[in-house]
Write an enzyme that holds these catalytic residues in place. Structure first.
Site, PDB file in Angstrom:
ATOM      1  N   VAL A 189       0.776  -1.214  -0.069  1.00  0.00           N
ATOM      2  CA  VAL A 189      -0.093   0.123  -0.065  1.00  0.00           C
ATOM      3  C   VAL A 189       0.837   1.236   0.076  1.00  0.00           C
ATOM      4  O   VAL A 189       0.673   1.983  -0.678  1.00  0.00           O
ATOM      5  CB  VAL A 189      -1.004   0.153   1.121  1.00  0.00           C
ATOM      6  CG1 VAL A 189      -1.777   1.536   1.348  1.00  0.00           C
ATOM      7  CG2 VAL A 189      -1.932  -1.082   0.881  1.00  0.00           C
ATOM      8  N   ARG A 233       8.033  -8.174  -6.838  1.00  0.00           N
ATOM      9  CA  ARG A 233       8.535  -9.551  -7.097  1.00  0.00           C
ATOM     10  C   ARG A 233       7.467 -10.398  -7.382  1.00  0.00           C
ATOM     11  O   ARG A 233       7.742 -11.337  -8.235  1.00  0.00           O
ATOM     12  CB  ARG A 233       9.269  -9.963  -5.750  1.00  0.00           C
ATOM     13  CG  ARG A 233       9.756 -11.395  -5.731  1.00  0.00           C
ATOM     14  CD  ARG A 233      10.344 -11.894  -4.371  1.00  0.00           C
ATOM     15  NE  ARG A 233      11.576 -11.044  -3.953  1.00  0.00           N
ATOM     16  CZ  ARG A 233      12.822 -10.931  -4.192  1.00  0.00           C
ATOM     17  NH1 ARG A 233      12.833 -12.065  -5.275  1.00  0.00           N
ATOM     18  NH2 ARG A 233      13.604 -10.405  -3.937  1.00  0.00           N
ATOM     19  N   VAL A 274      10.284  -1.872   0.536  1.00  0.00           N
ATOM     20  CA  VAL A 274       9.994  -3.629   0.932  1.00  0.00           C
ATOM     21  C   VAL A 274      10.673  -3.620   2.597  1.00  0.00           C
ATOM     22  O   VAL A 274      10.890  -2.525   3.295  1.00  0.00           O
ATOM     23  CB  VAL A 274      11.287  -4.480   0.321  1.00  0.00           C
ATOM     24  CG1 VAL A 274      10.811  -4.237  -1.497  1.00  0.00           C
ATOM     25  CG2 VAL A 274      12.581  -3.846   0.264  1.00  0.00           C
ATOM     26  N   SER A 315       7.052   9.223   6.684  1.00  0.00           N
ATOM     27  CA  SER A 315       6.350   9.009   7.862  1.00  0.00           C
ATOM     28  C   SER A 315       4.871   9.474   7.292  1.00  0.00           C
ATOM     29  O   SER A 315       4.988  10.675   6.631  1.00  0.00           O
ATOM     30  CB  SER A 315       6.760   9.702   9.061  1.00  0.00           C
ATOM     31  OG  SER A 315       5.507   9.751  10.196  1.00  0.00           O
ATOM     32  N   GLY A 337       2.124   7.127   7.288  1.00  0.00           N
ATOM     33  CA  GLY A 337       1.133   5.986   6.802  1.00  0.00           C
ATOM     34  C   GLY A 337       0.800   6.044   5.402  1.00  0.00           C
ATOM     35  O   GLY A 337       1.267   6.752   4.503  1.00  0.00           O
ATOM     36  N   LYS A 394      14.446   9.353  11.459  1.00  0.00           N
ATOM     37  CA  LYS A 394      13.254   8.583  11.299  1.00  0.00           C
ATOM     38  C   LYS A 394      12.800   7.541  12.638  1.00  0.00           C
ATOM     39  O   LYS A 394      11.709   7.787  13.111  1.00  0.00           O
ATOM     40  CB  LYS A 394      12.740   7.761  10.146  1.00  0.00           C
ATOM     41  CG  LYS A 394      11.884   6.927  10.046  1.00  0.00           C
ATOM     42  CD  LYS A 394      10.432   7.715   9.894  1.00  0.00           C
ATOM     43  CE  LYS A 394       9.324   6.961   9.657  1.00  0.00           C
ATOM     44  NZ  LYS A 394       9.056   5.658  10.101  1.00  0.00           N
ATOM     45  N   HIS A 424      12.050   9.978  15.471  1.00  0.00           N
ATOM     46  CA  HIS A 424      10.688  10.051  15.325  1.00  0.00           C
ATOM     47  C   HIS A 424       9.708   9.259  15.738  1.00  0.00           C
ATOM     48  O   HIS A 424       8.711   9.344  16.633  1.00  0.00           O
ATOM     49  CB  HIS A 424      10.500  10.188  13.737  1.00  0.00           C
ATOM     50  CG  HIS A 424       8.878  10.570  13.357  1.00  0.00           C
ATOM     51  ND1 HIS A 424       8.226   9.213  13.177  1.00  0.00           N
ATOM     52  CD2 HIS A 424       7.901  11.570  13.184  1.00  0.00           C
ATOM     53  CE1 HIS A 424       7.035   9.700  12.678  1.00  0.00           C
ATOM     54  NE2 HIS A 424       7.036  11.054  12.682  1.00  0.00           N
ATOM     55  N   ASN A 425       9.985   8.046  15.628  1.00  0.00           N
ATOM     56  CA  ASN A 425       9.249   6.937  15.676  1.00  0.00           C
ATOM     57  C   ASN A 425       9.106   6.673  17.281  1.00  0.00           C
ATOM     58  O   ASN A 425       7.967   6.277  17.958  1.00  0.00           O
ATOM     59  CB  ASN A 425       9.402   5.504  15.088  1.00  0.00           C
ATOM     60  CG  ASN A 425       8.854   5.412  13.635  1.00  0.00           C
ATOM     61  OD1 ASN A 425       8.570   6.520  12.985  1.00  0.00           O
ATOM     62  ND2 ASN A 425       8.942   4.241  13.095  1.00  0.00           N
ATOM     63  N   GLU A 461       6.921   9.051  18.840  1.00  0.00           N
ATOM     64  CA  GLU A 461       5.489   8.669  18.611  1.00  0.00           C
ATOM     65  C   GLU A 461       5.130   7.723  19.543  1.00  0.00           C
ATOM     66  O   GLU A 461       3.930   7.926  19.964  1.00  0.00           O
ATOM     67  CB  GLU A 461       5.509   8.055  17.110  1.00  0.00           C
ATOM     68  CG  GLU A 461       4.278   7.619  16.803  1.00  0.00           C
ATOM     69  CD  GLU A 461       4.160   6.926  15.333  1.00  0.00           C
ATOM     70  OE1 GLU A 461       3.852   5.510  15.144  1.00  0.00           O
ATOM     71  OE2 GLU A 461       4.930   7.361  14.315  1.00  0.00           O
ATOM     72  N   LYS A 501       6.678  -2.682  16.447  1.00  0.00           N
ATOM     73  CA  LYS A 501       7.759  -3.085  15.458  1.00  0.00           C
ATOM     74  C   LYS A 501       8.919  -2.917  15.508  1.00  0.00           C
ATOM     75  O   LYS A 501       9.737  -3.336  14.841  1.00  0.00           O
ATOM     76  CB  LYS A 501       7.159  -2.445  13.954  1.00  0.00           C
ATOM     77  CG  LYS A 501       5.581  -2.750  13.615  1.00  0.00           C
ATOM     78  CD  LYS A 501       5.459  -2.447  12.118  1.00  0.00           C
ATOM     79  CE  LYS A 501       4.072  -2.974  11.783  1.00  0.00           C
ATOM     80  NZ  LYS A 501       3.975  -2.341  10.231  1.00  0.00           N
TER      81      LYS A 501
END
Length: 510
Positions: A41, A62, A103, A157, A159, A212, A215-216, A219, A288
């Site tokens: 997405v 792929r 990926v 960032s 989404g 990043k 940043h997360n 978050e 994650k």
């Protein structure tokens, strides 16, 4: 025709010289401004965002059926070029070839690099737009540099919605690549209120992915402090979902104006069969890894990023659902106790949330400064705050004040030294202390509210009990100590028992 004179013919597409006629490397198929591999997405939405801004994008996946599906649906009627093989994909790209990976982080990135290298030449560009761990990006940057390939690790960032309509983009890696991708990235990125793109060069090597990562981590902290406010409001103040929707909607019109507060308000309002959906969601949080990476990096740099660490641990604690359920039957909670006006307490919780949020960002920027020193990154902290103003998950009005603070003083050691944040903390401090006390008395866990206050108290305290800690270390391990009546950097050891001797251990800082 005189000797030594030759006529060179060049093929031109949209004003760009593609190559010399007769050059085996030049092909009429080289029409795409950039290529993207990975049509999940996020990848699809970034492609359509680029297409909307007039850039021609070649795509490959792929699983080739995803290319067919994308071309028949989302990309139907667009300028997107679908390809069925890496060879076809690379033939479609203008030189220097710009290839963006969307990926899964880790081994898939390394495997894809190896698959792409045979089709690439010196000066071509690889852009990893996933959530790669920055040490991996540092390694890939150097490996590609040795082969003449310009590697970029780019944090993205926002989404799915951000990818489609304007994300925050944090590009780092090889600075020679930036001029080639800057027009594309700044065109598709979110824009601040004054029209500035939420995308600018971060720094060399893994700097983009490091920023990043932080940043997360922030978050994680933002989400947890919001959850703690919700816990107090719902448990002690017994606010209904409708009341919570009203409270957070009101808060979003204050200094807390942000994407996360806005969606939290909407979550409270969402009903399923007439009941708040939130009440049916299991209280076990997933993660994650980027918050954990931030905490590990903080420990490695010796930087007390306590709030993000507690936010990660709060998710870990939530996963112990069965044990929590058992213990809830063994230990009774304190009786609910609320003193004072309910509406006044709502405002005090808002102030505690605001103060804790300031601490979280202060710690995050302190960590980036420590990492920049170690890795020789020339990070522009005001620019980073601007990059986070739009498109990303932590976007908020609050970030404008951070940018102003670093614009006034680029060498600012911490946001807590800035006049605006000093005034904000001072005005919230009394409420903050009362809220943390109330939570403790009512048995409500406040890991982030509490650690933010403890950090603030520790950071503003001139003399901490670490003198005793150093004495203990010297007593049992001869680890030495410094003295207040001697210059910094001189270390001493005491034979505390008269039996230990005068030999001391070497000193170092973790």
């Amino acid at each position: 025709m005189s000797q030594g004179f030759s006529l060179n013919l060049y093929m031109v597409y949209n004003g760009q010289i593609l190559g010399e006629v007769g050059d085996s490397k030049m092909s009429e198929s080289q029409v795409a401004d950039i290529g993207l591999i990975g049509l999940a997405v996020m990848g699809q939405n970034l492609v359509m965002n680029m297409n909307d801004h007039g850039f021609k994008v070649a795509v490959f996946n792929r699983t080739v059926s995803k290319v067919d599906d994308f071309m028949e649906k989302a990309a139907k009627g667009s300028q997107v070029v679908g390809t069925k093989s890496l060879e076809e994909f690379f033939k479609a790209l203008k030189r220097p070839r710009k290839v963006m990976f969307m990926v899964k982080a880790g081994k898939p990135v390394d495997m894809l690099i190896e698959e792409c290298l045979p089709f690439m030449e010196e000066g071509d560009i690889i852009i990893d737009g996933g959530n790669s761990h920055f040490p991996d990006t540092e390694r890939r940057y150097q490996e590609c540099k040795d082969k003449g390939i310009l590697y970029m690790g780019t944090g993205i960032s926002g989404g799915e919605e951000g990818a489609r309509h304007g994300p925050s983009i944090m590009p780092g890696g090889n600075p020679d690549a930036w001029p080639h991708v800057k027009p594309i990235f700044q065109a598709i990125s979110a824009k601040s209120e004054d029209g500035e793109p939420c995308c600018d060069w971060v720094g060399e090597g893994g700097a983009g992915h490091y920023v990043k990562m932080v940043h997360n981590g922030i978050e994680y902290g933002d989400m947890q402090v919001i959850c703690e406010a919700y816990h107090l409001l719902s448990s002690v103040l017994e606010c209904s979902a409708d009341k919570l929707h009203e409270i957070f909607d009101t808060w979003n019109k204050t200094e807390l104006d942000s994407y996360l507060v806005e969606i939290t308000s909407q979550i409270f309002a969402y009903k399923e069969d007439g009941k708040p959906l939130l009440d049916s969601i299991l209280d076990v949080a997933g993660q994650k890894g980027t918050g954990k990476w931030t905490g590990i990096s903080a420990l490695e740099h010796g930087m007390p990023v306590t709030l993000i660490g507690e936010a990660v641990f709060a998710r870990c604690l939530s996963s112990l659902k069965e044990e929590r359920t058992q213990l809830s039957k063994l230990y009774s909670a304190p009786g609910k106790s609320l003193e004072g006006n309910k509406e006044q307490m709502v405002e005090k919780i808002r102030q505690a949330l605001y103060a804790s949020k300031i601490i979280s960002y202060a710690q995050g920027f302190m960590l980036m400064r420590a990492a920049a020193t170690e890795h020789n990154w020339n990070l522009n902290y005001g620019s980073i705050a601007l990059m986070w103003r739009g498109g990303c998950i932590i976007r908020s009005k609050f970030l404008g004040k951070i940018k102003e603070a670093f614009d006034k003083n680029r060498e600012l050691k911490s946001l807590l030294f800035d006049d605006f944040f000093k005034d904000a903390i001072t005005s919230c401090e009394s409420s903050w202390r009362e809220v943390v006390s109330m939570a403790a008395l009512n048995g409500i866990p406040m890991p982030c509210f509490s650690t933010a206050l403890s950090f603030f108290d520790g950071y503003r305290t001139e003399r901490l009990p670490a003198n005793l800690l150093q004495a203990q270390r010297d007593f049992f391990g001869a680890h030495t100590y410094e003295r207040i009546d001697k210059p910094r950097g001189e270390f001493f050891h005491t034979n505390w028992t008269g039996k230990g001797g005068d030999v001391s251990s070497s000193s170092y800082s973790a």
